[in-house]
Structures are given as structure tokens and as C-alpha cells.
Design an enzyme around this catalytic site. Structure first.
Site, PDB file in Angstrom:
ATOM      1  N   GLU A 103      -2.586  63.350  45.833  1.00 23.38           N
ATOM      2  CA  GLU A 103      -1.815  62.338  46.553  1.00 23.38           C
ATOM      3  C   GLU A 103      -1.135  61.094  46.087  1.00 23.38           C
ATOM      4  O   GLU A 103      -2.642  60.148  45.619  1.00 23.38           O
ATOM      5  CB  GLU A 103      -2.013  62.385  47.881  1.00 23.38           C
ATOM      6  CG  GLU A 103      -3.828  62.034  48.170  1.00 23.38           C
ATOM      7  CD  GLU A 103      -4.181  62.449  49.668  1.00 23.38           C
ATOM      8  OE1 GLU A 103      -3.329  62.771  50.440  1.00 23.38           O
ATOM      9  OE2 GLU A 103      -5.150  60.976  50.126  1.00 23.38           O
ATOM     10  N   CYS A 109       6.281  78.324  38.598  1.00 20.28           N
ATOM     11  CA  CYS A 109       7.505  78.100  37.351  1.00 20.28           C
ATOM     12  C   CYS A 109       8.526  78.000  38.249  1.00 20.28           C
ATOM     13  O   CYS A 109      10.046  78.439  38.248  1.00 20.28           O
ATOM     14  CB  CYS A 109       7.509  78.931  36.341  1.00 20.28           C
ATOM     15  SG  CYS A 109       6.423  78.238  35.619  1.00 20.28           S
TER      16      CYS A 109
HETATM   17  S1  MYA Z   1       2.854  82.142  32.813  1.00 21.67           S
HETATM   18  C1  MYA Z   1       2.835  82.239  31.680  1.00 21.67           C
HETATM   19  C2  MYA Z   1       3.201  83.539  31.029  1.00 21.67           C
HETATM   20  N1  MYA Z   1       2.964  83.643  29.415  1.00 21.67           N
HETATM   21  C3  MYA Z   1       2.622  84.222  28.641  1.00 21.67           C
HETATM   22  O1  MYA Z   1       2.059  84.582  28.851  1.00 21.67           O
HETATM   23  C4  MYA Z   1       2.772  83.705  27.464  1.00 21.67           C
HETATM   24  C5  MYA Z   1       2.260  84.397  26.571  1.00 21.67           C
HETATM   25  N2  MYA Z   1       2.130  85.502  26.466  1.00 21.67           N
HETATM   26  C6  MYA Z   1       3.378  86.612  25.231  1.00 21.67           C
HETATM   27  O2  MYA Z   1       3.512  85.571  24.255  1.00 21.67           O
HETATM   28  C7  MYA Z   1       2.738  88.263  25.461  1.00 21.67           C
HETATM   29  O3  MYA Z   1       2.419  87.706  26.641  1.00 21.67           O
HETATM   30  C8  MYA Z   1       1.753  88.177  24.614  1.00 21.67           C
HETATM   31  C9  MYA Z   1       2.154  90.198  25.074  1.00 21.67           C
HETATM   32  C10 MYA Z   1       2.301  88.189  23.170  1.00 21.67           C
HETATM   33  C11 MYA Z   1       0.731  88.037  24.621  1.00 21.67           C
HETATM   34  N3  MYA Z   1      -4.479  86.490  23.434  1.00 21.67           N
HETATM   35  O4  MYA Z   1       1.820  94.347  21.512  1.00 21.67           O
HETATM   36  P1  MYA Z   1       0.501  93.652  22.658  1.00 21.67           P
HETATM   37  C12 MYA Z   1      -1.700  89.904  20.258  1.00 21.67           C
HETATM   38  C13 MYA Z   1      -4.478  86.493  22.650  1.00 21.67           C
HETATM   39  O5  MYA Z   1       0.243  94.213  23.710  1.00 21.67           O
HETATM   40  P2  MYA Z   1       3.176  92.574  24.332  1.00 21.67           P
HETATM   41  C14 MYA Z   1       4.713  82.322  33.824  1.00 21.67           C
HETATM   42  O6  MYA Z   1       5.040  81.523  32.561  1.00 21.67           O
HETATM   43  C15 MYA Z   1      -2.501  91.608  20.812  1.00 21.67           C
HETATM   44  O7  MYA Z   1      -3.939  91.166  20.242  1.00 21.67           O
HETATM   45  N4  MYA Z   1      -3.530  87.601  21.944  1.00 21.67           N
HETATM   46  O8  MYA Z   1       1.756  92.843  22.641  1.00 21.67           O
HETATM   47  C16 MYA Z   1       4.678  82.519  34.760  1.00 21.67           C
HETATM   48  C17 MYA Z   1      -1.792  91.950  19.276  1.00 21.67           C
HETATM   49  O9  MYA Z   1      -2.023  91.214  17.871  1.00 21.67           O
HETATM   50  P3  MYA Z   1      -2.102  91.946  16.989  1.00 21.67           P
HETATM   51  C18 MYA Z   1      -2.955  88.180  22.271  1.00 21.67           C
HETATM   52  O10 MYA Z   1       2.305  93.196  25.660  1.00 21.67           O
HETATM   53  C19 MYA Z   1       5.157  84.229  35.270  1.00 21.67           C
HETATM   54  C20 MYA Z   1      -0.355  90.729  19.320  1.00 21.67           C
HETATM   55  O11 MYA Z   1      -0.421  90.250  20.455  1.00 21.67           O
HETATM   56  C21 MYA Z   1      -3.016  88.563  23.462  1.00 21.67           C
HETATM   57  O12 MYA Z   1       4.183  92.764  23.625  1.00 21.67           O
HETATM   58  C22 MYA Z   1       5.603  84.635  34.316  1.00 21.67           C
HETATM   59  C23 MYA Z   1       0.930  92.218  20.038  1.00 21.67           C
HETATM   60  O13 MYA Z   1      -0.016  92.581  21.241  1.00 21.67           O
HETATM   61  C24 MYA Z   1      -3.789  87.132  24.660  1.00 21.67           C
HETATM   62  N5  MYA Z   1      -3.431  87.178  25.226  1.00 21.67           N
HETATM   63  O14 MYA Z   1       2.824  90.815  24.303  1.00 21.67           O
HETATM   64  C25 MYA Z   1       5.387  85.827  35.475  1.00 21.67           C
HETATM   65  N6  MYA Z   1      -2.112  89.397  23.769  1.00 21.67           N
HETATM   66  O15 MYA Z   1      -0.627  91.935  16.510  1.00 21.67           O
HETATM   67  C26 MYA Z   1       5.595  87.182  33.639  1.00 21.67           C
HETATM   68  C27 MYA Z   1      -1.637  90.147  23.146  1.00 21.67           C
HETATM   69  O16 MYA Z   1      -2.799  91.228  15.547  1.00 21.67           O
HETATM   70  C28 MYA Z   1       7.911  87.412  33.923  1.00 21.67           C
HETATM   71  N7  MYA Z   1      -2.161  89.831  21.988  1.00 21.67           N
HETATM   72  O17 MYA Z   1      -3.177  93.531  16.546  1.00 21.67           O
HETATM   73  C29 MYA Z   1       8.134  88.421  33.097  1.00 21.67           C
HETATM   74  C30 MYA Z   1       9.615  88.391  33.368  1.00 21.67           C
HETATM   75  C31 MYA Z   1      10.650  87.547  32.317  1.00 21.67           C
HETATM   76  C32 MYA Z   1      11.629  86.367  33.137  1.00 21.67           C
HETATM   77  C33 MYA Z   1      11.987  87.536  34.754  1.00 21.67           C
HETATM   78  C34 MYA Z   1      12.924  85.858  35.090  1.00 21.67           C
HETATM   79  C35 MYA Z   1      13.162  86.845  36.660  1.00 21.67           C
END
Ligand code: MYA
Length: 338
Positions: free
Chosen positions: A97, A123
């Protein structure tokens, strides 16, 4: 809620001066990435975020919001004494505040009969602010409304990097804090007005909102730490987005191919591409700012809108869908006829 007499008169976006790349952040946490066996450029590769902007040290959320507001007022060409309400929608705040809105109100020298308050809804708050302003304008409570947002991601990025360098940072905690590294800074401001006063304005047709508050635990943030279940948030966020889009189709008569541009909350490459697939959006109609700006919270939608207009992707008469979502979960979708 649908509106007959509300327009957007002006919109301003401010990009902070300092560029921070995902590679620089990854370099800072290199010892931990190596210790946990995580690939060195994971942040850029999976999020699609190449860089984000940050403010100089000691720039407060209210400073960014004030800069954006000055520009929006100048572009509108209105006397600031005619502004009846200022709504600040930032997640980041100068203090618990007073409200950030009252600091911006004071900085701008707005009149003492101009209402000023913050609206907090993660957001999604900028879209909520627009809706509140639109209701007040439609009811003839105010003639002009100012919605502002200033986000400063530098402090949470630095605090997260510091924690990630601790020896006790394990893989589970790293994954929970990973989303914090995708955040970026920026500021936006919008003047909304009564249509009969500004006939050349861009008509704000209305909006719909849906919630899924059973998922309020998926992303919880403090000033210096945010914990996110990224996979579940993505899955449940997409479900809520689909439900809200359905509601918008019914309430606002949306047919996907008849809309000219979709301005969506910017989270990452995975989120954007998944949403485009799910709703069958033409990628040519979705302007992405996340590669250069990251996730700027509630400032994402107004800044993406301003950028798309600036780049000539949105022209007068285009039907523009604003798609917002925020932790909680809450989702709103609105239409502007540009
Ligand atoms: S809240 C902010 C939310 N922001 C984020 O989540 C951003 C970061 N996240 C991402 O970019 C994706 O979610 C990821 C998942 C890429 C993480 N830590 O195939 P995968 C690795 C470290 O399972 P996906 C907000 O804004 C994993 O080990 N590493 O990935 C509020 C693998 O690595 P490798 C991680 O599930 C509203 C690789 O990534 C993590 O496809 C938001 C791929 O894995 C981690 N946490 O993506 C609401 N996770 O290849 C949602 C995965 O080396 C809105 N990895 O084995 C949805 C709709 C949008 C807009 C709507 C408008 C109406």
C-alpha cells in the site's frame, strides 16, 4: 457483456531499455544446469523466448505505467482533467500500500475527482480493467478512462537465478521455478472513451469470461519467487481457453475465419502453438511478441495489440479478438473493431 457506446481512443506501449537474452540467463545458471544434467540452452529452446526487456535499476512499476500513460494521453489529445477513472492492473507493484494507481494518478496530476484503484487478477487484469472501464463509460459514469500497467521482471529473475545457484537446488525445485525465467518487463496504457465523444475511436464490442479456480494452486507468485506446475497449467489453461472461446462464439457471434487478428496472452512457443492448433487459428493472424519480450503478464495483450497495429497487421475496420488468461485460472476474450 456487450457495449454500444465504448471505444479505445489511444494505446501506448513502452519497451524498457535493457535487453537480456535467454542465453545470458542460462550462462548465469550454467553450474546448476551442468550439475542437474539439463541441456545448456533449454530456456530458449523450449520457450522460444530469445530475449526480454528490463528496466534500469530502481525503475518502479509506477514509473513504467506513468510513461505509458503520458504517451496515451498525448496521443488521445485530451485534457487530463476529463479522465474520470484510472485503473492500474500490474502484477508488480511499488508497495503493498498505497495502490500503484494512486502513485500514477499523482505522477500524472490527474484531478481529485478522478477515481483511482488497482485491479489484481494475475496476467488477466488489463482485460478486466478494460471491462470495468467500459461498464463505467457505458453507464455514463465517466467520459474517459485510463487503464495502465507496468511490469518489472528484473528483481524476480535475479532472485530466481540466485536461488538456482544454491547447492541445495534440486531438479524438482528447478522445474517449479523455471517459468520465472520466462518473464519480461514492459508497460502499457490505454484511453477508453464514450463513442459519441470520439466517433473515430475503435469500438469495444464486449467480452466473455470463464474461470477454473479449482486450479488456483498451479502458479503462485510472490515479489521474488514464483512456483509453477508448467505442464498442468498448460493443459488446464488450454481447456479453459477452449471453453471461453466457445462462450465468445455464442455471445459475440465469433466464427474463427471471420476474425482478422487474434491478440493473445504471450507465454511461450509451446503455449502459442498449442492454442493455435486447438482453436484452428491461422498463424498469420497471431502476432507473437514473446520471442523478443517474454511473458510480460497483463501487459502482454495491450503491448501485442500495439505492436500489431504499429506493424500494419491490424487495419481500420478489422475485427480483433483479444484472448487473455491468468493464473487462478481465469480467462477473458473480447472483441475490438479496429
Ligand atoms: S504463468 C507462466 C507460465 N509459463 C510457463 O510455463 C513458461 C515455461 N513453460 C514452457 O515454456 C512450457 O510449459 C514447457 C512445457 C516447455 C515447459 N522446467 O515436452 P515437454 C523440459 C524445466 O514436457 P511441454 C501464466 O502466464 C523437459 O524436461 N524443464 O514440454 C499464467 C524436456 O526437456 P528435454 C522443463 O509440455 C497463465 C523439454 O522441456 C520443464 O511441451 C498461463 C520438453 O518437455 C520445466 N518446468 O512444454 C495459462 N517443463 O527435451 C496457460 C518441461 O531435454 C495458458 N521441461 O527432455 C495456455 C494457453 C495460452 C494462451 C491462451 C490465451 C487465451
Amino acid at each position: 457483456m456487450q457495449f454500444k457506446n465504448v471505444v479505445i481512443q489511444s494505446l501506448a506501449a513502452i519497451e524498457p531499455p535493457i535487453r537480456v537474452t535467454s542465453r545470458e540467463i542460462s550462462e548465469r545458471i550454467k553450474p546448476t544446469l551442468q550439475r542437474l544434467g539439463i541441456r545448456p540452452n533449454l530456456l530458449e529452446e523450449i520457450s522460444g523466448i530469445l530475449e526480454r526487456r528490463v528496466w534500469q535499476a530502481n525503475t518502479q512499476p509506477s514509473d513504467g505505467a506513468t510513461m505509458a500513460a503520458e504517451r496515451a494521453i498525448e496521443d488521445a489529445g485530451i485534457d487530463r482533467s476529463s479522465i474520470g477513472v484510472i485503473i492500474n492492473t500490474s502484477v508488480c507493484r511499488d508497495f503493498l500500500e498505497p495502490s500503484t494507481a494512486c502513485i500514477v494518478h499523482g505522477n500524472l496530476g490527474l484531478p481529485d475527482n478522478c477515481l483511482n484503484f488497482d485491479v489484481g487478477n494475475a496476467c488477466l487484469a488489463f482485460l478486466n480493467g478494460m471491462d470495468i472501464a467500459a461498464r463505467m463509460i457505458e453507464r455514463h459514469e465517466v467520459e474517459y478512462a485510463l487503464i495502465v500497467d507496468g511490469e518489472s521482471s528484473g528483481p524476480i529473475t535475479d532472485a530466481t537465478v540466485e536461488r538456482m545457484l544454491n547447492d541445495d537446488m534440486d531438479e524438482q525445485q528447478f522445474r517449479a521455478e523455471f517459468a520465472s525465467l520466462t518473464l519480461g518487463s514492459g508497460a502499457a496504457a490505454m484511453i477508453m472513451a464514450r463513442k459519441d465523444l470520439v466517433p473515430e475511436g475503435h469500438a469495444y464490442r464486449g467480452s466473455v469470461t470463464r474461470s477454473a479456480t479449482e486450479f488456483n494452486y498451479l502458479c503462485r507468485g510472490h515479489m521474488h519467487q514464483m512456483m509453477t506446475d508448467t505442464r498442468t497449467l498448460l493443459t488446464e489453461g488450454l481447456k479453459l481457453a477452449a471453453k471461453t472461446f466457445q462462450a465468445a462464439c455464442s455471445a459475440l457471434g465469433w466464427v474463427v475465419d471471420e476474425l482478422d487478428q487474434f491478440v493473445i496472452h504471450q507465454v511461450s512457443k509451446v503455449h502459442t502453438e498449442s492454442l493455435m492448433d486447438l482453436l484452428k487459428l491461422d498463424p498469420q493472424k497471431v502476432h507473437a511478441i514473446y520471442p523478443k519480450m517474454g511473458n510480460i503478464g497483463p501487459a502482454s495483450v495491450p503491448i501485442a495489440l500495439a505492436k500489431a497495429v504499429e506493424m500494419g497487421k491490424i487495419n481500420r475496420g478489422d475485427r480483433v479478438a483479444l484472448l487473455g488468461i491468468g493464473s487462478g485460472l481465469n480467462c477473458s476474450m473480447a472483441e475490438v473493431v479496429w
